[in-house]
Every structure is written in C-alpha cells, then in structure tokens.
Design an enzyme around this catalytic site. Structure first.
Site, PDB file in Angstrom:
ATOM      1  CE  LYS A   1     -69.018  32.820 -15.089  1.00 11.94           C
ATOM      2  NZ  LYS A   1     -69.192  32.200 -16.362  1.00 11.94           N
TER       3      LYS A   1
ATOM      4  CE1 TYR B   1     -67.278  36.438 -19.059  1.00 10.11           C
ATOM      5  CE2 TYR B   1     -68.903  37.651 -17.541  1.00 10.11           C
ATOM      6  CZ  TYR B   1     -67.977  36.684 -17.692  1.00 10.11           C
ATOM      7  OH  TYR B   1     -67.905  35.657 -16.837  1.00 10.11           O
TER       8      TYR B   1
ATOM      9  CG  PHE C   1     -72.098  33.232 -25.691  1.00  9.47           C
ATOM     10  CD1 PHE C   1     -71.160  33.919 -24.683  1.00  9.47           C
ATOM     11  CD2 PHE C   1     -71.213  32.278 -26.537  1.00  9.47           C
ATOM     12  CE1 PHE C   1     -69.684  33.793 -24.667  1.00  9.47           C
ATOM     13  CE2 PHE C   1     -69.616  32.240 -26.429  1.00  9.47           C
ATOM     14  CZ  PHE C   1     -69.174  33.081 -25.579  1.00  9.47           C
TER      15      PHE C   1
ATOM     16  NE  ARG D   1     -59.287  29.181 -17.055  1.00 14.62           N
ATOM     17  CZ  ARG D   1     -60.369  29.756 -18.065  1.00 14.62           C
ATOM     18  NH1 ARG D   1     -60.816  30.716 -17.519  1.00 14.62           N
ATOM     19  NH2 ARG D   1     -60.949  29.162 -19.046  1.00 14.62           N
TER      20      ARG D   1
ATOM     21  CB  THR E   1     -65.961  26.658 -20.992  1.00 14.11           C
ATOM     22  OG1 THR E   1     -64.518  27.251 -20.707  1.00 14.11           O
ATOM     23  CG2 THR E   1     -67.194  27.785 -20.924  1.00 14.11           C
TER      24      THR E   1
ATOM     25  NE  ARG F   1     -66.665  27.047 -15.510  1.00 14.67           N
ATOM     26  CZ  ARG F   1     -66.040  27.806 -16.188  1.00 14.67           C
ATOM     27  NH1 ARG F   1     -64.866  27.182 -16.889  1.00 14.67           N
ATOM     28  NH2 ARG F   1     -65.959  28.999 -16.220  1.00 14.67           N
TER      29      ARG F   1
ATOM     30  CG  ASN G   1     -69.566  28.713 -16.844  1.00 16.78           C
ATOM     31  OD1 ASN G   1     -69.717  29.524 -16.103  1.00 16.78           O
ATOM     32  ND2 ASN G   1     -68.933  28.416 -18.053  1.00 16.78           N
TER      33      ASN G   1
ATOM     34  CG  HIS H   1     -64.551  35.156 -14.908  1.00 17.22           C
ATOM     35  ND1 HIS H   1     -64.200  34.800 -15.868  1.00 17.22           N
ATOM     36  CD2 HIS H   1     -63.454  35.715 -14.124  1.00 17.22           C
ATOM     37  CE1 HIS H   1     -63.293  35.701 -16.276  1.00 17.22           C
ATOM     38  NE2 HIS H   1     -62.606  36.218 -15.162  1.00 17.22           N
TER      39      HIS H   1
ATOM     40  CD  GLU I   1     -60.664  39.139 -15.727  1.00 16.81           C
ATOM     41  OE1 GLU I   1     -60.762  38.532 -17.106  1.00 16.81           O
ATOM     42  OE2 GLU I   1     -60.483  38.101 -15.026  1.00 16.81           O
TER      43      GLU I   1
HETATM   44  P1  ADP Z   1     -64.092  30.529 -19.321  1.00 19.81           P
HETATM   45  O1  ADP Z   1     -65.360  31.024 -18.463  1.00 19.81           O
HETATM   46  O2  ADP Z   1     -64.188  28.935 -19.170  1.00 19.81           O
HETATM   47  O3  ADP Z   1     -63.132  31.197 -19.552  1.00 19.81           O
HETATM   48  P2  ADP Z   1     -65.085  31.636 -22.127  1.00 19.81           P
HETATM   49  O4  ADP Z   1     -64.328  32.774 -21.614  1.00 19.81           O
HETATM   50  O5  ADP Z   1     -64.887  31.194 -23.175  1.00 19.81           O
HETATM   51  O6  ADP Z   1     -65.123  30.577 -20.838  1.00 19.81           O
HETATM   52  O7  ADP Z   1     -66.369  32.261 -21.934  1.00 19.81           O
HETATM   53  C1  ADP Z   1     -66.769  33.032 -20.881  1.00 19.81           C
HETATM   54  C2  ADP Z   1     -68.480  32.747 -20.547  1.00 19.81           C
HETATM   55  O8  ADP Z   1     -69.297  32.802 -21.464  1.00 19.81           O
HETATM   56  C3  ADP Z   1     -68.413  31.309 -19.931  1.00 19.81           C
HETATM   57  O9  ADP Z   1     -67.911  30.900 -18.500  1.00 19.81           O
HETATM   58  C4  ADP Z   1     -70.068  30.962 -20.075  1.00 19.81           C
HETATM   59  O10 ADP Z   1     -70.351  31.426 -18.997  1.00 19.81           O
HETATM   60  C5  ADP Z   1     -70.275  31.893 -21.128  1.00 19.81           C
HETATM   61  N1  ADP Z   1     -70.095  31.009 -22.445  1.00 19.81           N
HETATM   62  C6  ADP Z   1     -69.174  30.274 -23.321  1.00 19.81           C
HETATM   63  N2  ADP Z   1     -69.331  29.751 -24.399  1.00 19.81           N
HETATM   64  C7  ADP Z   1     -70.547  29.559 -24.264  1.00 19.81           C
HETATM   65  C8  ADP Z   1     -71.824  28.970 -25.054  1.00 19.81           C
HETATM   66  N3  ADP Z   1     -71.420  28.114 -26.105  1.00 19.81           N
HETATM   67  N4  ADP Z   1     -73.141  29.179 -24.795  1.00 19.81           N
HETATM   68  C9  ADP Z   1     -73.591  29.859 -23.631  1.00 19.81           C
HETATM   69  N5  ADP Z   1     -72.664  30.731 -23.075  1.00 19.81           N
HETATM   70  C10 ADP Z   1     -71.043  30.516 -23.108  1.00 19.81           C
HETATM   71 MG    MG Z   2     -62.686  33.342 -20.114  1.00 19.34          MG
END
Ligand code: ADP
Ligand code: MG
Length: 140
Positions: free
Chosen positions: A11, A51, A59, A87, A93, A104, A114, A117, A128
């Site tokens: 990212k 997304y 968010f 993962r 996350t 992370r 973070n 992805h 994807e």
């Molecule tokens: P992951 O990337 O671990 O699969 P998610 O699919 O839940 O997590 O969320 C997608 C992305 O959205 C996260 O990697 C992060 O960049 C962002 N995100 C998720 N939760 C939050 C939050 N509470 N506040 C801000 N950004 C968030």
């Molecule tokens: Mg995700």
C-alpha cells in the site's frame, strides 16, 4: 496440497517509505513466490471498485482516497495454502494487535495505513487478480 494464488498490494504508506523490497523479502522468506508484480497508481474509481465490499463502512472514503493518492505495488503470490499463509504473514488489520514477525507489526502505521492487502478467500483472490493482471502477466 495444491498451489494457491493470492492477490497482494503493497500500500501507499509502504511504497512511500521505500519498503517494497523489505516487504518482498518477508514474503519470500515465508516461502511465498512473487509470480507477478507491477507498480500502479490506481484511479479513485479503481480503488472504489476494489474495496466495494466496504462501501458502507465509515472509513471507505478515507481508504479509497489513500489507496488512489500514491503508487502501490500489486502482486500475485503463489504457494501451498498461499491465501491463509499470506494473511498470517500480514498480521492483524490493526497493527496494535499484530503478532511479532508479521508485516504489519514490523511496518504498519495505523489500522488504515497498514502497509499490505491480501485476499481473504479463493473466490476473492481470483476476482482481485483479474482486476489487475492479464493471464500472460502471471508467470509461475
Ligand atoms: P484487511 O486488510 O485486514 O483484510 P479489512 O478487509 O477489514 O482488513 O479492511 C480493509 C482495509 O480497510 C484495511 O486493511 C484498512 O486499510 C482499512 N480499515 C479497516 N478498518 C479500518 C478502521 N477501523 N479505520 C480505518 N481504516 C480501516
Ligand atoms: Mg480484507
């Protein structure tokens, strides 16, 4: 076990800090193979499509803005059980909850920024990967 493919993004928070190589080293040390990779600057529309599952979340605007503000590196990773293994390597996350040894934990700035992805299922990996790579760009 069958070789799986998963989709990865390094990212903007990580590309900005020159961490592409450091993250790739962690991916390769974990036994995953980078079988496709390119640096792209997503449009806002591309980030919104990618997304879309999160479109109702508070968010979503910040996330799609950040993901389209600066370059990212998109990748296809291959290996046994690659989806779950990546993962696990990514970590939680929210980096505050990420285990030692994860990407992370080592590099993420916040729950939003973070660093990486990774696909969360085989179906999503396929969808994807197809959003960013043609078949002839994936060389296992
Ligand atoms: P992951 O990337 O671990 O699969 P998610 O699919 O839940 O997590 O969320 C997608 C992305 O959205 C996260 O990697 C992060 O960049 C962002 N995100 C998720 N939760 C939050 C939050 N509470 N506040 C801000 N950004 C968030
Ligand atoms: Mg995700």
């Amino acid at each position: 076990m069958a070789i799986e493919h998963t989709f990865s993004i390094i990212k903007p928070d990580a590309t900005r800090r020159n961490l592409t190589g450091a993250i790739n080293a962690m991916i390769e040390a974990a036994g995953l193979r980078i079988i496709a990779q390119k640096r792209v600057h997503m449009t806002r529309a591309q980030a919104e499509t990618f997304y879309a599952v999160h479109s109702a979340r508070p968010f979503y605007g910040e996330l799609t803005q950040q993901m389209s503000a600066e370059p990212v590196v998109v990748q296809v990773l291959a290996g046994d059980n690659a989806i779950q293994r990546y993962r696990d390597l990514m970590g939680a996350t929210n980096p505050a909850n990420a285990a030692d040894g994860t990407i992370r934990k080592a590099h993420a700035l916040s729950v939003g920024e973070n660093s990486v992805h990774g696909s969360d299922s085989a179906d999503n990996a396929k969808i994807e990967i197809a959003q960013f790579f043609a078949g002839n760009e994936i060389v296992g």
